[in-house]
Design a protein around this motif. Structure first.
Motif, PDB file in Angstrom:
ATOM      1  N   MET A 202      -8.638  73.440  76.446  1.00 38.64           N
ATOM      2  CA  MET A 202      -9.317  72.285  75.864  1.00 38.64           C
ATOM      3  C   MET A 202      -9.829  71.374  76.978  1.00 38.64           C
ATOM      4  O   MET A 202     -10.927  70.817  76.885  1.00 38.64           O
ATOM      5  N   TYR A 274     -13.257  76.035  73.852  1.00 41.31           N
ATOM      6  CA  TYR A 274     -12.741  75.361  72.664  1.00 41.31           C
ATOM      7  C   TYR A 274     -12.175  76.363  71.669  1.00 41.31           C
ATOM      8  O   TYR A 274     -11.117  76.139  71.074  1.00 41.31           O
ATOM      9  N   ALA A 277      -8.853  77.619  72.850  1.00 42.62           N
ATOM     10  CA  ALA A 277      -7.840  76.572  72.694  1.00 42.62           C
ATOM     11  C   ALA A 277      -7.483  76.386  71.224  1.00 42.62           C
ATOM     12  O   ALA A 277      -6.302  76.255  70.868  1.00 42.62           O
ATOM     13  N   SER A 278      -8.495  76.372  70.365  1.00 39.77           N
ATOM     14  CA  SER A 278      -8.245  76.184  68.951  1.00 39.77           C
ATOM     15  C   SER A 278      -7.385  77.307  68.391  1.00 39.77           C
ATOM     16  O   SER A 278      -6.430  77.079  67.654  1.00 39.77           O
TER      17      SER A 278
END
Length: 577
Positions: A202, A274, A277-278
């Motif tokens: 992130m 992203y 990370a998500s």
């Protein structure tokens, strides 16, 4: 020579003992890995306690990486600390590039002995205008970004992206509590904090977005702008737009297609980061998420309903962004008809964009720097002397914005007042305000085209705005499209405001676009007529020395059925006398 039995046993025992000791001797490689791990623990603990001896921490971590090249913990914290060391050295050391830029901009920087985490940069009073004379020019800032800061940030991103899925680092609350910034850190929990792959990817996403923004700026000509040229104290009558047009002839043109390509690539990497990370964070249990520094849904982990809604919204956001990022490399229009939460947008808010052209580069100077002098301020502003001069390229940023509300912008659309229209010589003609527009076929000029790009073709709309004048009055005619699909008699309204250069407000008229309307005026009473064809009015010209200018603003409001009209002001300047 004969050896006594006990002697033979003793010698054999010594040999066996020596062999056993050799077998228990630590493996040199394993020992090095253990030492590297211990050095990493020591160095990272110093970092989280607020130690700003970044050089010493870097040396320790660098040794750990050289000793154990597979030590991902040491590698990622080494990359982070190197950026901190660069910022500290560049800002506080004599001769540091960042220090030079900051001090020349009129700020005092702390000495090398100052604590990095608590240092403050304060302005220094000066008498050299709004901008200090020594302020760095655009080229120096651009060179610092390109040659010094961005390469270090990109190295850090590479290290963050290289962490394996199993990466995990626990920080004890006690270490945070010793940090000089502890008051700004979430240190209320008693258990340890976990830094994992989700946190680091992130962070990589955020850094990639920042790098992309810098690369986009570096992709355009800045002309080595000098901020002192725009200092309103040193130059009380400075006209910023005129300065750019006359003194910086290349500002706004594409400077480097490679930088724009790098911007696109970084945004794509940011989105990849992203998503990684998500996925990592979503795969953790709520308890594990609560222990991490980052969570997808802080404050809702304990509420299954709220958590489910948040995760649904986040999934919709990922779908929305995937479509946008996927259009970066395709030379085609992308319709954005839904918001980040997946909800369908009202028709008038739907847009089609060509993001491929955005990263191919648009010479912004030729698109946006058409200007006129605002007679009320005396300064230049974006504008034209006729709506016909507002080209589709000006309205679409060279084709990046393909359509709004399903309509492709055409010449004459004002696009929400981005461009003013200045009319220096309107026709001299007396109009009869009776609701009959036949006398407008001659002796008038169009000063605003119909705002087609702001609405759908099927909705009601106000059409073109015409002006004329004589010695006593300014005449306005505003057409109404004769579309009857939506009833505007109950809620639709229009506001017309005429302001004179001498400060007199001619009036504000609120109408339901029906035979019944209301008028409120200030000092000067106009005569008005409205019907299904549109509006016409005459407002008296105030007395005063020539030239007398009028600023006309027209604003149309939506009705409650959902129809959206030209709900945006358009600036018109008309010289009456």
């Amino acid at each position: 020579m004969r050896m006594h039995l006990c002697q033979r046993v003793l010698i054999l025992g010594v040999i066996l003992l020596a062999g056993a000791c050799d077998a228990r001797r630590p493996d040199p490689v394993a020992l090095d890995v253990q030492v590297a791990s211990e050095k990493t623990l020591e160095a990272v603990a110093r970092l989280f306690r607020g130690d700003d001896d970044f050089g010493g921490i870097v040396a320790t971590l660098d040794e750990a990486v050289r000793t154990d090249p597979g030590n991902r913990n040491a590698a990622v914290f080494l990359a982070i600390t190197r950026v901190l060391q660069f910022l500290d050295d560049s800002l506080t050391r004599p001769g540091g590039q960042l220090r030079s830029l900051v001090t020349r901009s009129g700020f005092a920087v702390p000495p090398p002995t100052a604590q990095f985490w608590t240092m403050q940069i304060t302005p220094v009073p000066h008498t050299q205008g709004t901008v200090i004379d020594s302020a760095p020019r655009a080229l120096e800032v651009a060179n610092f970004l390109q040659n010094d800061l961005l390469p270090r940030l990109e190295s850090l991103v590479a290290a963050l992206e290289a962490v394996p899925a199993s990466f995990s680092w626990f920080v004890a609350p006690g270490e945070f509590m010793q940090h000089p910034l502890a008051a700004a850190l979430p240190v209320t929990r008693q258990r340890s904090y976990e830094i994992d792959r989700g946190d680091l990817r992130m962070l990589a996403a955020a850094l990639n977005v920042a790098i992309a923004q810098a690369r986009f700026l570096l992709g355009y000509e800045h002309g080595n702008l000098d901020p002192n040229d725009f200092d309103v104290i040193d130059h009380p009558n400075v006209d910023p737009l005129l300065v750019i047009q006359n003194n910086y002839l290349n500002v706004g043109n594409v400077r480097s297609a490679a930088q724009l390509t790098a911007c696109r690539d970084r945004l794509e990497r940011a989105w990849d980061d992203y998503q990684v990370a998500s996925a990592h964070i979503r795969g953790e249990s709520p308890r594990r998420q609560a222990q991490g520094i980052l969570t997808l849904a802080p404050g809702v982990l304990v509420d299954p309903t709220l958590l489910a809604q948040f995760l649904a919204d986040e999934a919709a956001f990922r779908t929305w962004m995937t479509g946008i990022v996927g259009a970066f490399r395709t030379n085609a229009n992308l319709l954005i008809d839904r918001g980040p939460n997946g909800v369908l947008l009202p028709p008038e808010e739907q847009v089609a964009v060509n993001l491929f052209r955005l990263f191919a580069g648009v010479n912004l100077r030729t698109v946006f720097l058409s200007s006129v002098v605002d007679p009320f301020t005396g300064f230049s502003r974006l504008g034209v002397t006729s709506p016909s001069l507002i080209t589709p390229a000006m309205l679409t940023a060279g084709g990046v914005l393909a359509s709004i509300g399903g309509v492709v912008p055409v010449a004459g659309d004002l696009q929400g007042g981005a461009y003013a229209v200045r009319v220096d010589n309107p026709p001299t003609s007396t109009k009869v305000i009776d609701g009959n527009h036949n006398d407008w076929t001659t002796g008038s000029v169009v000063v605003a085209g119909p705002p087609r790009a702001a609405i759908l073709p099927s909705t009601a709309d106000l059409g073109s705005v015409y002006v004329a004048r004589d010695a006593n009055n300014l005449y306005l005619r505003i057409d109404r499209d004769l579309q009857t699909l939506i009833d505007l008699s109950a809620f639709g309204s229009v506001s017309i405001q005429v302001d004179w250069l001498n400060g007199t407000t001619a009036g504000v008229w609120l109408s339901r676009l029906s035979p019944v309307f209301t008028w409120s005026s200030n000092r000067l009473d106009p005569v008005a007529a409205v019907n299904t064809a549109g509006i016409e009015l005459a407002t008296p010209v105030p007395a005063g020395p020539a030239p007398i200018w009028a600023a006309v603003s027209v604003e149309v409001f939506a009705d409650q059925s959902g129809a959206v009209l030209a709900n945006r002001r358009e600036a018109l300047f008309v010289r009456v006398q």
